[in-house]
Design an enzyme around this catalytic site. Structure first.
Site: not given
Ligand code: 13P
Ligand code: G3H
Ligand code: ZN
Length: 361
Positions: A83, A105, A198, A232
């Protein structure tokens, strides 16, 4: 069963008209809960790890855990996805550890805070696509910057996301640019910006078209009908979870997420991957709080973690059912990475041609 690539899974989802939630994980309990939900409803799975997750859990631990989940649930196609990769090396090391898909990204610079130029995004994404496709792995790119259309800011809740205020233009993916981006980079899936962000604090009211621009999804799908779109920031932050969290001492101000019905509308218009982390966190921490409040003498972590896993399992199952993912795992015969690589080399999977990865048996 070998791990499935994102491309093969989303091709299958596109053929059959369903969406696949991508759940973030950091630990064993989350992995077990997601797989338990998937097995209960015969759903294929995308598990994704952020850079934060990889440093929290360690790459070796994560890779071995995914091996174990595969062995425990051989009937469930499982895609392991990076991710928000911020630079080439993040994507390269993910592939070294067995990820079958990476997100590059390039909407932000490597600091994951500064908006990047369009050309920077195209160039870095194209390089990652070249690297990943040689081994058959898939690539998700992002065009447009995630952030709120209400206040023009990105989100910093997770320590990444654009800093400061940005314009509406940057917060909404431009459909013409999306066409050029997909052609120039050959990404397998495209994350777009349309007002989601997010974390828990996405909207200060139930979102309408002014702050959640689903029309952008529809327009991009119209221009790029063969491209898999990714949403996302797609947690719904359900009221019952907010209430459960607050009932036991939590202090979450009233907030709104992305309504499930809007996601379902997106799925009708090319959205195939739906990223969900916040709802998973909330489902688990609401359960922790309940145990901590109601059983104040409890000190066995399993007594906290088991209800947390149950909460997460129920949430995942609900999303598999709502997005139409349920019932599809058993229809998929995983195409090995080497065969996917061969198909990329023969251009059979070029997005503009709309190649389908022969997903079904
Ligand atoms: P949320 O914070 O809405 O769960 O989104 C997660 C996300 O987009 C991770 O890449
Ligand atoms: O991309 C967003 C996700 O919520 C991941 O969050 O970087 O705290 O693991 P994090
Ligand atoms: Zn994301």
């Amino acid at each position: 069963m070998a791990l499935i690539t994102l491309r093969q899974l989303l091709d299958h989802a596109a053929e059959r008209g369903y969406g696949v939630p991508a759940f973030n994980i950091n630990n064993m309990e989350q992995g077990l809960a997601i797989m338990e939900a998937a097995a209960a409803v015969d759903a294929p799975v995308i598990i994704q790890a952020s850079r934060g997750a990889r440093s929290y859990a360690n790459d070796i631990m994560l890779a071995k855990m995914i091996d174990a989940l595969e062995e425990m649930y051989p009937q469930i196609p499982l895609c392991l996805h990076q991710d928000h990769g911020n630079e080439e090396s993040t994507c390269a090391t993910a592939l070294q550890h067995g990820f079958t898909s990476v997100m590059m990204d390039g909407s932000l610079m490597a600091d994951a805070k500064t908006p990047a130029s369009y050309q920077y995004n195209v160039d870095i994404t194209r390089r990652v696509v070249d690297m990943a496709h040689w081994i058959g792995a898939s690539v998700e790119g992002e065009l447009g910057v995630l952030g709120s259309l209400e206040h023009g800011g990105g989100e910093q809740e997770d320590g990444h996301g654009v800093e400061g205020e940005i314009s509406h233009d940057q917060l909404l993916t431009d459909p013409d640019q999306a066409v050029d981006f997909v052609r120039s980079t050959k990404v397998d899936a495209l994350a777009i910006a349309m007002g989601t962000s997010h974390g828990a604090y996405k909207f200060s009211r139930k979102p309408d078209g002014d702050i959640l621009a689903m029309r952008v999804v529809e327009e991009i799908h119209h221009r790029l009908p063969n491209t898999h779109l990714v949403m996302h920031g797609s947690s719904s932050v359900p009221q019952p979870l907010q209430d459960a969290f607050n009932q036991f001492g939590g202090e979450m101000p009233q907030t709104w997420g992305v309504p499930v019905e809007e996601i379902v509308r997106g799925i009708k218009h090319g959205v195939r991957k739906i990223n969900i982390d916040t709802d998973c966190r909330l489902a688990m921490t609401a359960a922790f709080r309940k145990v901590a409040t109601q059983s104040r003498s409890e000190f066995d972590p399993r007594k906290f973690l088991k209800p947390a896993m149950d909460g997460l399992r129920d949430l995942c199952r609900e999303r598999f059912e709502q997005f139409g993912t349920a019932g599809h795992a058993s229809q998929i015969k995983v195409v090995p990475l080497a065969e996917m690589a061969r198909r990329y080399r023969s251009s059979a999977l070029d997005p503009q041609i709309g190649g389908i990865a022969d997903a079904a048996e």
